[in-house]
Design a protein around this motif. Structure first.
Motif, short mmCIF file in Angstrom:
data_model
loop_
_atom_site.label_atom_id
_atom_site.label_comp_id
_atom_site.label_asym_id
_atom_site.label_seq_id
_atom_site.Cartn_x
_atom_site.Cartn_y
_atom_site.Cartn_z
N SER A 48 -0.67 2.54 -1.23
CA SER A 48 -0.40 1.10 -0.39
C SER A 48 0.96 1.06 0.28
N VAL A 49 0.57 0.50 1.35
CA VAL A 49 1.82 0.42 2.16
C VAL A 49 2.20 -0.63 2.76
N ALA A 50 3.44 -1.36 2.74
CA ALA A 50 3.96 -2.74 3.25
C ALA A 50 4.47 -2.32 4.64
N PHE A 51 4.04 -2.84 5.65
CA PHE A 51 4.84 -2.78 7.01
C PHE A 51 5.76 -3.94 7.01
N ILE A 52 6.99 -3.83 7.40
CA ILE A 52 7.74 -5.15 7.60
C ILE A 52 8.47 -4.95 8.87
N GLY A 53 8.28 -5.97 9.67
CA GLY A 53 8.85 -5.75 11.25
C GLY A 53 9.10 -7.31 12.01
N SER A 54 9.62 -7.21 13.06
CA SER A 54 9.83 -8.48 13.62
C SER A 54 8.74 -8.69 14.78
N GLU A 55 7.70 -8.14 15.01
CA GLU A 55 6.65 -8.42 15.94
C GLU A 55 5.52 -7.66 15.62
N CYS A 56 4.33 -8.06 15.97
CA CYS A 56 3.04 -7.40 15.89
C CYS A 56 1.82 -8.05 16.70
N PRO A 79 3.79 -2.12 -3.57
CA PRO A 79 3.40 -0.98 -2.70
C PRO A 79 4.12 0.40 -3.13
N ASP A 80 3.31 1.33 -2.76
CA ASP A 80 4.01 2.62 -2.91
C ASP A 80 5.02 2.88 -1.97
N ILE A 81 4.80 2.39 -0.57
CA ILE A 81 5.93 2.62 0.39
C ILE A 81 6.11 1.34 0.97
N ILE A 82 7.35 0.99 1.39
CA ILE A 82 7.81 -0.08 2.13
C ILE A 82 8.13 0.52 3.68
N ALA A 125 -4.95 2.10 11.85
CA ALA A 125 -5.36 3.53 11.73
C ALA A 125 -5.13 4.25 10.26
N LEU A 126 -4.15 3.45 9.64
CA LEU A 126 -3.92 3.83 8.31
C LEU A 126 -4.94 3.52 7.23
N VAL A 127 -5.48 2.30 7.73
CA VAL A 127 -6.70 1.93 6.74
C VAL A 127 -8.06 2.83 7.06
N LYS A 128 -8.13 3.40 8.03
CA LYS A 128 -8.99 4.54 7.91
C LYS A 128 -8.69 5.65 7.53
N GLN A 129 -7.30 6.10 7.16
CA GLN A 129 -6.99 7.07 6.26
C GLN A 129 -7.08 6.86 4.82
N ASN A 130 -7.40 5.72 4.50
CA ASN A 130 -7.77 5.23 3.13
C ASN A 130 -6.26 4.87 2.43
N CYS A 131 -5.62 4.04 3.38
CA CYS A 131 -4.56 3.38 2.83
C CYS A 131 -4.83 1.78 2.74
N ASP A 132 -4.13 1.35 1.95
CA ASP A 132 -4.13 -0.35 1.47
C ASP A 132 -2.76 -0.67 2.07
N VAL A 133 -3.03 -1.64 3.48
CA VAL A 133 -1.92 -1.98 4.32
C VAL A 133 -1.70 -3.52 4.23
N LYS A 134 -0.47 -3.79 4.17
CA LYS A 134 0.06 -5.06 4.26
C LYS A 134 1.03 -5.33 5.39
N VAL A 135 0.91 -6.06 6.26
CA VAL A 135 1.94 -6.11 7.40
C VAL A 135 2.56 -7.57 7.21
N ILE A 136 3.91 -7.71 7.14
CA ILE A 136 4.64 -8.75 7.01
C ILE A 136 5.54 -9.06 8.10
N ILE A 137 5.53 -10.14 8.94
CA ILE A 137 6.30 -10.51 10.26
C ILE A 137 6.56 -12.18 9.97
N PRO A 138 7.69 -12.53 10.60
CA PRO A 138 8.00 -14.02 10.53
C PRO A 138 6.87 -14.79 11.21
N ARG A 139 6.65 -15.90 10.74
CA ARG A 139 5.82 -16.83 11.21
C ARG A 139 6.47 -17.71 12.32
N TYR A 140 6.61 -16.98 13.73
CA TYR A 140 7.18 -17.62 14.78
C TYR A 140 6.26 -18.97 15.29
#
Length: 553
Positions: free
Chosen positions: A74-82, A201-204, A101-116
């Motif tokens: 499980s991976v949480a992506f944290i960044g300022s734009e997407c 998550p396993d990875i941030i 692409a990571l979803v296809k590699q069998n990862c559970d992914v959550k992306v966190i960005i600001p609500r501009y």
């Protein structure tokens, strides 16, 4: 990144948001939250992987280090734009394409960005409210509202941090006096939101200076929370932007303990703090977007004053090349092109795209003209001063130049001048238009990327995938992706030059023109080799997945 150079300005007090509590909230190591609503139950806690079936007795192989391909992380992506919610440069592309692409590699992914506020309404109206709470942020205990809005798309969960005081501007990046408080808040709120949703998550995976305080918060104020088991990765997309401001301001807005403001962590110069430097110190792994750039940033020329710090942390620094999204960049299905094509009919169809591009842009319509494309931010970093110096020598009666982009006034005005001076052979589009960009990639014969430095570069990858030969300087990701043409072996996939000199750029362009006009069959073979190369995210995503497994083995 396509963003303005950040300049230091005098700090001014921000007016508290309407939802800001009047009472100070005491700071503790794990941030206190006052829940306004019961926690949402839709996001489940990360489940342990199912145990493997019993191994038969006759199997005596030693266990291998490499985990099986079915290992889920499980991976949480944290960044300022997407993309497609908000995008100013390559970071937005990566934050969209890599998780997918990571979803296809069998990862559970959550992306966190600001609500501009600038996020299009067609996405905002589909967001689902997940909950909200108050979060103590500042040194004096001042607290702020944190809302969580969720959107699910292509197997990826997007969580938007909602706060009108910080994210109501029309653009993600304004100036440091506003951006420093904004991204101190965002880094802490992203971790607090994960805690609130009970999603560990396993990875941030954090990106650039806007999320660089996440590893610092995780190892300090969040060290006694359940998130402490997560490993952190900080990816540098462009080292030039670092989030530097005076220590009192960053200490106030971050609420971080005094001991992180030392020369080994956030402190730089006499009284400044560097948010990116702090993240590099506290992250478990540092990555950047090409192998060559990972080496370059450890030198004084490319290191942006952090070269010594990066050399010290070189043991945890990796380079993983970016890719391009083949769902968006696909010549066979791209609806923006005049004519679709693939390897079987590229030579004929590119000629048609070239003719139609010349017609649309008001250029002389001639199949025998050599058309050079340039799609770029118009800044010094992109080598525009080199092009300015030699453009009159490029236009020789057989060559046309098409420019698309915006940036510094000096370059915008110079390209307008060249269009007027060389009517019918130069077209300067001082704007950005996605459809026109696709058509230039497909209609041009060659593509210029003469950058001073280029962490990865996506334009040369897109150009090659569209059968357009790149002419690049050997730096960063350009060096990693463009092999110089060798006339003796008829090998390579582009034309390159090394030192940052206008004469060498002109020589590379002339070598390309010579091959195009005198050995066209060799040019056509190189064009087809480029189209046949794999620049998708699949390979890069596998490398990131392997890195995640290594960190959490």
């Amino acid at each position: 990144m396509a963003r303005k150079q950040e300049t230091k300005t005098t700090t001014k007090k921000k007016t508290p948001a309407k939802r800001t509590t009047k009472k100070a909230v005491a700071e503790v190591k794990a941030p206190e939250v006052t829940v306004e609503e019961p926690k949402a139950e839709a996001v489940e806690e990360v489940k342990e992987e199912p145990k493997a079936e019993a191994v038969k007795e006759e199997v005596v192989e030693e266990p291998k280090y490499e985990a099986p391909p079915t290992s889920r992380r499980s991976v949480a992506f944290i960044g300022s734009e997407c993309y497609p919610f908000v995008k100013t440069g390559g970071l937005g592309d990566v934050m969209y394409a890599l998780p997918k692409a990571l979803v296809k590699q069998n990862c559970d992914v959550k992306v966190i960005i600001p609500r501009y506020k600038c996020i299009p309404w067609k996405y905002q109206e589909k967001m689902v409210y997940r909950g909200s709470f108050q979060m103590n942020l500042c040194e004096d205990g001042r607290s702020f509202y944190v809302g969580i809005m969720e959107y699910v798309w292509d197997g990826v969960v997007y969580d938007f941090i909602d706060n009108e005081e910080f994210f109501s501007d029309g653009n993600p990046y304004t100036n440091l006096i506003d951006d420093i408080p904004k991204y101190c808040y965002f880094a802490k709120a992203a971790l607090a939101a994960l805690n609130y949703m009970n999603w560990v998550p396993d990875i941030i995976h954090c990106h650039d200076w806007q999320a660089a305080l996440v590893p610092v918060y995780l190892r300090t104020l969040f060290e006694n929370t359940k998130l402490t088991s997560a490993k952190t990765i900080l990816t540098i997309h462009n080292l030039r932007f670092q989030g530097i401001y005076n220590i009192p301001t960053i200490r106030y807005w971050s609420g971080l303990p005094d001991y992180v403001f030392n020369k080994d962590a956030l402190k730089v110069s006499y009284n400044d703090a560097n948010m990116l430097k702090g993240g590099l110190t506290y992250a478990n792994v540092i990555t950047t977007v090409s192998h060559t750039y990972a080496g370059e940033i450890q030198t004084g020329y490319y290191g942006e004053t952090l070269d010594a710090h990066l050399r010290y942390h070189s043991g945890k620094l990796r380079g993983i090349l970016n890719g391009i999204d083949y769902d968006i960049w696909n010549t066979a299905t791209d609806t923006r092109l005049y004519e679709n094509y693939d390897l079987t009919n590229v030579l004929e169809k590119k000629r048609e795209n070239k003719r139609r591009l010349q017609e649309e842009l008001g250029l002389v319509q001639d199949d025998h003209k050599f058309v050079i494309g340039l799609i770029s931010r118009l800044t010094n970093q992109k080598g525009l001063d080199l092009i300015n110096a030699i453009l009159p020598q490029i236009i020789d009666g057989n060559t046309q130049v098409v420019v698309l982009g915006t940036g510094d006034d000096i370059y915008e005005n110079s390209f307008r001048y060249y269009e007027n001076a060389y009517k019918g052979n130069v077209c300067s589009n001082i704007m950005y238009d996605e459809t026109r960009a696709h058509r230039i990639y497909a209609g041009a014969d060659a593509f210029l990327v003469p950058s001073q430095f280029e962490p990865c570069g996506l334009t040369q990858l897109i150009a090659m995938h569209y059968g357009t030969i790149p002419i690049v300087r050997e730096t960063g990701g350009l060096k990693d992706t463009v092999e110089p043409y060798n006339v003796f072996y008829n090998s390579g996939n582009g034309f390159t030059f090394d030192r940052y000199e206008s004469g060498l750029l002109l020589d590379a362009i002339n070598r390309a023109k010579t091959l195009y006009f005198t050995d066209r069959w060799r040019w056509d073979e190189m064009l087809q080799r480029d189209m046949n190369k794999d620049f998708s995210w699949d390979s890069s995503a596998k490398q990131y997945k392997d890195l995640y497994l290594e960190l959490t083995w």
